[in-house]
Design a protein around this motif. Structure first.
Motif, PDB file in Angstrom:
ATOM      1  N   ALA A 142      58.166  -3.411 -23.103  1.00 29.57           N
ATOM      2  CA  ALA A 142      57.212  -3.355 -21.990  1.00 29.57           C
ATOM      3  C   ALA A 142      56.691  -4.738 -21.647  1.00 29.57           C
ATOM      4  O   ALA A 142      56.109  -4.923 -20.580  1.00 29.57           O
ATOM      5  N   GLY A 143      56.896  -5.700 -22.534  1.00 36.43           N
ATOM      6  CA  GLY A 143      56.335  -7.025 -22.284  1.00 36.43           C
ATOM      7  C   GLY A 143      54.825  -6.926 -22.127  1.00 36.43           C
ATOM      8  O   GLY A 143      54.121  -6.392 -22.983  1.00 36.43           O
ATOM      9  N   GLN A 144      54.324  -7.412 -21.001  1.00 34.73           N
ATOM     10  CA  GLN A 144      52.890  -7.323 -20.701  1.00 34.73           C
ATOM     11  C   GLN A 144      52.620  -6.164 -19.741  1.00 34.73           C
ATOM     12  O   GLN A 144      51.593  -6.135 -19.073  1.00 34.73           O
ATOM     13  N   GLY A 145      53.552  -5.210 -19.699  1.00 33.64           N
ATOM     14  CA  GLY A 145      53.528  -4.166 -18.683  1.00 33.64           C
ATOM     15  C   GLY A 145      52.695  -2.937 -18.992  1.00 33.64           C
ATOM     16  O   GLY A 145      53.211  -1.814 -18.934  1.00 33.64           O
ATOM     17  N   PHE A 146      51.420  -3.134 -19.309  1.00 32.59           N
ATOM     18  CA  PHE A 146      50.497  -2.020 -19.474  1.00 32.59           C
ATOM     19  C   PHE A 146      49.317  -2.197 -18.532  1.00 32.59           C
ATOM     20  O   PHE A 146      48.773  -3.299 -18.392  1.00 32.59           O
ATOM     21  N   LEU A 147      48.934  -1.108 -17.901  1.00 32.01           N
ATOM     22  CA  LEU A 147      47.853  -1.119 -16.922  1.00 32.01           C
ATOM     23  C   LEU A 147      46.704  -0.272 -17.453  1.00 32.01           C
ATOM     24  O   LEU A 147      46.913   0.892 -17.823  1.00 32.01           O
ATOM     25  N   THR A 148      45.503  -0.847 -17.498  1.00 36.96           N
ATOM     26  CA  THR A 148      44.341  -0.114 -18.005  1.00 36.96           C
ATOM     27  C   THR A 148      43.136  -0.347 -17.106  1.00 36.96           C
ATOM     28  O   THR A 148      43.013  -1.396 -16.469  1.00 36.96           O
ATOM     29  N   LEU A 149      42.255   0.649 -17.090  1.00 37.49           N
ATOM     30  CA  LEU A 149      41.003   0.553 -16.333  1.00 37.49           C
ATOM     31  C   LEU A 149      39.861   0.294 -17.309  1.00 37.49           C
ATOM     32  O   LEU A 149      39.704   1.004 -18.308  1.00 37.49           O
ATOM     33  N   VAL A 150      39.049  -0.709 -17.007  1.00 39.63           N
ATOM     34  CA  VAL A 150      37.932  -1.080 -17.863  1.00 39.63           C
ATOM     35  C   VAL A 150      36.729  -0.192 -17.551  1.00 39.63           C
ATOM     36  O   VAL A 150      36.462   0.098 -16.377  1.00 39.63           O
ATOM     37  N   ASN A 151      36.004   0.244 -18.586  1.00 40.00           N
ATOM     38  CA  ASN A 151      34.806   1.025 -18.311  1.00 40.00           C
ATOM     39  C   ASN A 151      33.647   0.092 -17.915  1.00 40.00           C
ATOM     40  O   ASN A 151      33.727  -1.126 -18.090  1.00 40.00           O
ATOM     41  N   GLN A 152      32.613   0.661 -17.362  1.00 33.40           N
ATOM     42  CA  GLN A 152      31.476  -0.105 -16.844  1.00 33.40           C
ATOM     43  C   GLN A 152      31.936  -1.160 -15.833  1.00 33.40           C
ATOM     44  O   GLN A 152      31.357  -2.246 -15.732  1.00 33.40           O
ATOM     45  N   ALA A 153      32.991  -0.832 -15.103  1.00 31.09           N
ATOM     46  CA  ALA A 153      33.552  -1.780 -14.132  1.00 31.09           C
ATOM     47  C   ALA A 153      32.621  -1.940 -12.937  1.00 31.09           C
ATOM     48  O   ALA A 153      32.016  -0.968 -12.472  1.00 31.09           O
ATOM     49  N   PRO A 154      32.502  -3.160 -12.406  1.00 28.48           N
ATOM     50  CA  PRO A 154      31.632  -3.385 -11.247  1.00 28.48           C
ATOM     51  C   PRO A 154      32.191  -2.835  -9.945  1.00 28.48           C
ATOM     52  O   PRO A 154      31.463  -2.598  -8.998  1.00 28.48           O
ATOM     53  N   HIS A 155      33.533  -2.639  -9.889  1.00 27.80           N
ATOM     54  CA  HIS A 155      34.171  -2.169  -8.663  1.00 27.80           C
ATOM     55  C   HIS A 155      35.144  -1.030  -8.990  1.00 27.80           C
ATOM     56  O   HIS A 155      36.366  -1.180  -8.833  1.00 27.80           O
ATOM     57  N   PRO A 156      34.633   0.130  -9.425  1.00 25.97           N
ATOM     58  CA  PRO A 156      35.519   1.217  -9.877  1.00 25.97           C
ATOM     59  C   PRO A 156      36.415   1.788  -8.794  1.00 25.97           C
ATOM     60  O   PRO A 156      37.562   2.168  -9.070  1.00 25.97           O
ATOM     61  N   ASN A 157      35.927   1.857  -7.566  1.00 26.74           N
ATOM     62  CA  ASN A 157      36.750   2.400  -6.483  1.00 26.74           C
ATOM     63  C   ASN A 157      37.854   1.434  -6.083  1.00 26.74           C
ATOM     64  O   ASN A 157      38.992   1.835  -5.843  1.00 26.74           O
ATOM     65  N   ALA A 158      37.510   0.144  -6.027  1.00 31.19           N
ATOM     66  CA  ALA A 158      38.524  -0.862  -5.713  1.00 31.19           C
ATOM     67  C   ALA A 158      39.577  -0.920  -6.821  1.00 31.19           C
ATOM     68  O   ALA A 158      40.762  -1.127  -6.556  1.00 31.19           O
ATOM     69  N   ALA A 159      39.142  -0.716  -8.062  1.00 27.47           N
ATOM     70  CA  ALA A 159      40.089  -0.681  -9.181  1.00 27.47           C
ATOM     71  C   ALA A 159      41.049   0.489  -9.025  1.00 27.47           C
ATOM     72  O   ALA A 159      42.253   0.374  -9.270  1.00 27.47           O
ATOM     73  N   ARG A 160      40.512   1.620  -8.598  1.00 23.94           N
ATOM     74  CA  ARG A 160      41.341   2.811  -8.394  1.00 23.94           C
ATOM     75  C   ARG A 160      42.375   2.574  -7.290  1.00 23.94           C
ATOM     76  O   ARG A 160      43.540   2.942  -7.424  1.00 23.94           O
ATOM     77  N   VAL A 161      41.955   1.946  -6.218  1.00 26.73           N
ATOM     78  CA  VAL A 161      42.874   1.645  -5.120  1.00 26.73           C
ATOM     79  C   VAL A 161      43.955   0.679  -5.606  1.00 26.73           C
ATOM     80  O   VAL A 161      45.142   0.861  -5.319  1.00 26.73           O
ATOM     81  N   PHE A 162      43.547  -0.326  -6.376  1.00 23.69           N
ATOM     82  CA  PHE A 162      44.520  -1.314  -6.852  1.00 23.69           C
ATOM     83  C   PHE A 162      45.578  -0.676  -7.737  1.00 23.69           C
ATOM     84  O   PHE A 162      46.781  -0.919  -7.550  1.00 23.69           O
ATOM     85  N   VAL A 163      45.188   0.148  -8.727  1.00 27.43           N
ATOM     86  CA  VAL A 163      46.185   0.686  -9.658  1.00 27.43           C
ATOM     87  C   VAL A 163      47.134   1.646  -8.938  1.00 27.43           C
ATOM     88  O   VAL A 163      48.328   1.698  -9.262  1.00 27.43           O
ATOM     89  N   ASN A 164      46.628   2.405  -7.961  1.00 22.16           N
ATOM     90  CA  ASN A 164      47.508   3.289  -7.201  1.00 22.16           C
ATOM     91  C   ASN A 164      48.499   2.486  -6.363  1.00 22.16           C
ATOM     92  O   ASN A 164      49.688   2.812  -6.306  1.00 22.16           O
ATOM     93  N   TRP A 165      47.993   1.442  -5.722  1.00 19.97           N
ATOM     94  CA  TRP A 165      48.901   0.596  -4.931  1.00 19.97           C
ATOM     95  C   TRP A 165      49.918  -0.087  -5.845  1.00 19.97           C
ATOM     96  O   TRP A 165      51.114  -0.102  -5.546  1.00 19.97           O
ATOM     97  N   PHE A 166      49.470  -0.630  -6.955  1.00 16.95           N
ATOM     98  CA  PHE A 166      50.357  -1.380  -7.843  1.00 16.95           C
ATOM     99  C   PHE A 166      51.469  -0.502  -8.396  1.00 16.95           C
ATOM    100  O   PHE A 166      52.608  -0.958  -8.565  1.00 16.95           O
ATOM    101  N   LEU A 167      51.166   0.759  -8.681  1.00 15.31           N
ATOM    102  CA  LEU A 167      52.166   1.658  -9.247  1.00 15.31           C
ATOM    103  C   LEU A 167      52.997   2.367  -8.180  1.00 15.31           C
ATOM    104  O   LEU A 167      53.939   3.091  -8.511  1.00 15.31           O
TER     105      LEU A 167
END
Length: 388
Positions: free
Chosen positions: A292-317
């Protein structure tokens, strides 16, 4: 005389009525199914649009990414797709990113939204309960649809299969390189051929005890039953191997001919493009690893921008995101890795990194503590060698 003449007409009428009732029931079923599917489509679309609008209000997503994969984040593709969401990449090697992140947490600063690093560091975050489930954040049908992924399933590295999403599965041939002026690769069909006394004193290796290239490769040697720990022990004890930590020094030694063979050298692909006499060994008979190399995607808790994080991971995948990932990395130093999405072309993937049918692959990223016994053996072997 029996009044038979009306009976056929009653039978035909009943049949016609039954046919009409059956058709009505069928049409009703079709309508219900169509309404259900329309409702499902409407549901995910509403959920997605709600997330996008909330992300625009947040206005930013901060992604901590290993420097190897930074070009994919810094390519500008996400910004083009979502111009109202500013993407802020923070790149570095895993140890640097971890230290920065933990220092921020201790100071009461929640700055990171997404982490993109390897399995070991990702699992550390999981054990420390620093992550939010990414599984429930996946919304886009093309991401959620597991038939679009290798082995027709999503791959997670955590026991709950909710937090550590794996999106890379590149063929790993051992990361062993040679000087094309000093070595005939046809002499090597097996990993055991590297122990031929002919190459004693002519082999170098990056210090695997330090974070960096080679972790997946040495796990391939250690856990492959046709190679096993004995090979690792003999590699470090019988070949008079030279250990280096400076990545530039390792490649320089190989290119100038000071050493003929290098385990886990970095920058070889770029060096080859620049005309250096260096090349990678091909597939050995014992098979290859799937890394996998560095190929793991995770969401951090207590994130300052949780909705933007959600949009990013969906777009990235998504298909677009993974195409961009492969293309951006193809232009980088080590070449493009192989996405686990199977519905995208692999033209940008480095030839040696492509998964192939019929090859025996050992998945080297499916054990969270896989490096502990490996490092113990390396420490003991090198320690004994250095005392001589």
């Amino acid at each position: 005389m029996l009044p038979y003449s009306n009976t056929p007409f009653r039978s035909h009428a009943s049949a016609r009525q039954l046919t009409i009732l059956t058709l009505c029931a069928l049409l009703a079923t079709i309508v219900v199914v169509a309404d259900t599917r329309a409702g499902e489509v409407k549901a995910w679309q509403q959920e997605w649009e709600k997330s996008v609008q909330a992300a625009k209000k947040e206005g930013q997503v901060t992604v901590y990414v290993h420097s190897t994969y930074a070009p994919a984040v810094e390519s500008g593709a996400f910004q083009k797709a979502f111009p109202e969401i500013k993407l802020v990449p923070v790149s570095g090697v895993e140890l640097q990113l971890e230290r920065r992140f933990m220092a921020e947490r201790r100071a009461g600063k929640n700055l990171a939204d997404v982490f993109m690093v390897g399995v070991l560091r990702s699992y550390d975050f999981y054990q420390a309960k620093l992550l939010e489930p990414i599984k429930t954040a996946l919304v886009l049908p093309e991401v959620v649809d597991e038939s679009k992924w290798w082995q027709k399933t999503h791959h997670y590295a955590d026991p709950e299969k909710r937090y550590l999403f794996r999106y890379v599965g590149s063929a790993q041939l051992g990361q062993v390189y040679y000087n094309t002026r000093l070595v005939n690769p046809k002499e090597f069909n097996s990993f055991w051929d590297f122990l031929n006394p002919k190459w004693r004193g002519k082999i170098e290796a990056r210090d695997i005890r330090a974070p960096g290239t080679g972790g997946s490769a040495i796990r391939l040697f250690y856990y492959n039953p046709e190679v096993d720990p004995e090979f690792v022990k003999r590699l470090f004890s019988e070949t008079d191997i030279a250990i280096f930590r400076d990545r530039r020094q390792g490649l320089d030694w190989l290119a100038t001919g000071k050493f003929a063979i290098c385990f886990w050298c970095e920058g070889v692909e770029k060096g080859k493009q620049q005309g250096l006499p260096v090349e990678s060994f091909g597939l050995m008979k014992e098979g290859a690893a799937l890394s996998a190399g560095q190929g793991f995607l995770t969401l951090v808790n207590q994130a300052p921008h949780p909705n933007a994080a959600r949009v990013f991971v969906n777009w990235f995948l998504s298909r677009e995101g993974q195409l961009n990932f492969q293309k951006a990395l193809a232009q980088a130093e080590e070449g493009g890795p192989d996405s686990l999405r199977t519905d995208i072309p692999k033209d940008d993937v480095l030839a040696k990194s492509r998964r192939l049918d019929g090859v025996k692959y050992l998945d080297t990223d499916n054990q969270r503590d896989a490096m502990k016994p490996v490092m113990k053996l390396v420490e003991e072997t090198l320690g004994a060698t250095e005392k001589k």
